[in-house]
Structure formats: C-alpha cells, structure tokens
Design an enzyme around this catalytic site. Structure first.
Site, short mmCIF file in Angstrom:
data_model
loop_
_atom_site.label_atom_id
_atom_site.label_comp_id
_atom_site.label_asym_id
_atom_site.label_seq_id
_atom_site.Cartn_x
_atom_site.Cartn_y
_atom_site.Cartn_z
CG ASP A 74 -5.63 -0.55 -24.43
OD1 ASP A 74 -6.63 -0.88 -25.10
OD2 ASP A 74 -4.72 -1.32 -24.12
CD GLU A 120 0.37 -4.72 10.67
OE1 GLU A 120 0.20 -3.49 10.59
OE2 GLU A 120 -0.58 -5.54 10.75
NE ARG A 170 -4.40 -5.37 -22.15
CZ ARG A 170 -4.61 -4.31 -22.92
NH1 ARG A 170 -3.85 -3.23 -22.78
NH2 ARG A 170 -5.56 -4.31 -23.82
N PRO A 191 0.80 -1.22 0.00
CG PRO A 191 -0.81 -1.56 1.63
CD PRO A 191 0.50 -2.07 1.16
#
Length: 247
Positions: free
Chosen positions: A169, A116, A154, A89
């Site tokens: 895209d 953690e 991709r 994160p």
C-alpha cells in the site's frame, strides 16, 4: 483483536461494522467489535453526560464520570488493559505507521467525543493515545474512529486474503503506490504500458519502483526526505527530475 467504541451514537457503527472488509474480519474471527453508549454509565437520573465548562465559555464539556465508568467496566469485564484512544483535533496526526503499530495490539478502546471537548481528567488519567485524522474539525469522534479502525483491521492477518496487499500500500513502503492497470489492454485508445504486458517480472518490478518514486516526487515530495533511497532509486530520481524539467 478486540475493539471497544464508546460513543453517544452507537447506531452510526452498525453499517460500517457489517459491511465489506470490517464484516469479513469479524466473520473469520480476526476481530470482535463492541459498541457502547457511554450515556448508560452516567451517575444521574437524567443520564447527563455533559455540563457547562468551569470558568465560562461556549459549548458543553463531556463529564468525566460516564467515560471513566465505561472504561473501568470494560477493563473489569475483559481482564485486560487496552490502548485507550481519544479522537480529537489536538491529537497526533494519524499515519500508516501508527496504524501498523496499533494493529499489533490485542485490545483497542476508542472514545468518541461530542460537544466542545472533554474534561481534561479524561486525557490525563485514562487515555494512552490521542489521534487526529487531519487538520479539520468534525462534529464528533465517530467518523475519525471509523477511519482508524478500518485502517487497523485491514492489516490483521488473513483479513485481506492476499498478505502482500497491505505491504504494498501507499505509505506502507514509505512511497506512494505505483499506477495499476487491468483488462482490457486498450480502452478508447488508451493503452496499458507495454512493460506490464511483457511478462518480464524484473522489468515490471523496476517500472513499478520508478513509478512509485515519480508519483511520490510529484505529489508528496516531503516523504522522500525521510525515505532511505537506494543507489538505483537515486539514479531514477535524477532521471525523473530531468524529465520534469523538460516540460
């Protein structure tokens, strides 16, 4: 490209790497996957990979030894120096630009954590990139790694078949992608825009560009702040804003 994944749950990747585009990429030789359970590299008889944090606190922390050992073993076997990517994160927010950057590499190694967090020495001495796929917390790094791998693979030459697909895209051009339509031309009273049936490619290209601008302005106006608008783009954008103000 070679992709190594260090994880405590290797079976999670079986279905992902053996379906759809990721499977095709491997079959045509564009990518090689190697999934490693880093528990096998623990230095104790119980294969322990986590321990309590120094200083106290909730949760368990991944020990440095198994991950260092696994990364060093892969480097030795491949005789290469991969980009080592930590899913967490605290990492930089993942973007299409980052995907395009990683797609140019020959070797990527992903570390998927649990518990953690990681012993800080892993970040400081092994990792080249820390990536977050969004401002939320998952139970582990596996799903984040799958997202990043899919978005990178991709982009490899030949994987999608149509080389124009990844170029057009959303985010690759800097704008959101225009709307798409296919047969039938009319469905339950809903019609495909006439311009797309006209065969006039110049008008179709202009319509698509304007629709991309409109969709970006309505849904992600922040993208326009850093986008290099042409003079024609600016005129269309003014028209779009005027149209919006009428409702």
């Amino acid at each position: 490209m070679r992709i190594d994944v260090l994880t405590l749950f290797p079976n999670m990747f079986s279905g992902v790497f053996n379906e759809s585009i990721l499977k095709r990429a491997q079959e045509i030789g564009s990518v090689q996957y190697n999934v490693v359970n880093f528990r096998e590299y623990a230095n104790n008889k119980h294969n322990t990979v986590d321990d309590y944090p120094y200083g106290g606190g909730a949760g368990m922390v991944l020990k440095p030894e198994p991950i260092f050992n696994a990364v060093e073993s892969i480097k030795e076997d491949t005789k290469s120096t991969p980009r080592v990517i930590l899913l967490c994160p605290q990492g930089e927010r993942y973007t299409q630009k980052k995907a395009e950057e990683l797609a140019k590499e020959a070797h990527l190694l992903f570390i998927c954590g649990h518990y953690e967090g990681y012993d800080e020495r892993i970040r400081e001495h092994l990792v080249t990139d820390e990536i977050s796929i969004g401002d939320f917390v998952l139970t582990g790094g596996e799903l984040g790694a799958m997202v990043v791998i899919d978005s990178v693979v991709r982009l490899l030459p030949g994987v999608l078949g149509n080389e124009e697909s990844p170029v057009q895209d959303s985010f690759s051009t800097g704008l959101l992608e225009h709307p798409h339509y296919t047969r039938p031309a009319e469905f339950r009273g809903m019609k495909v825009p006439d311009v797309l049936l006209s065969g006039n490619h110049k008008l179709i290209d202009e319509w698509r560009r304007k629709q991309s601008l409109k969709r970006t302005y309505e849904r992600r106006p922040d993208l326009l702040q850093s986008f290099n608008l042409t003079d024609q783009d600016k005129k269309w954008l003014e028209e779009i804003k005027k149209e919006r103000s009428l409702f």
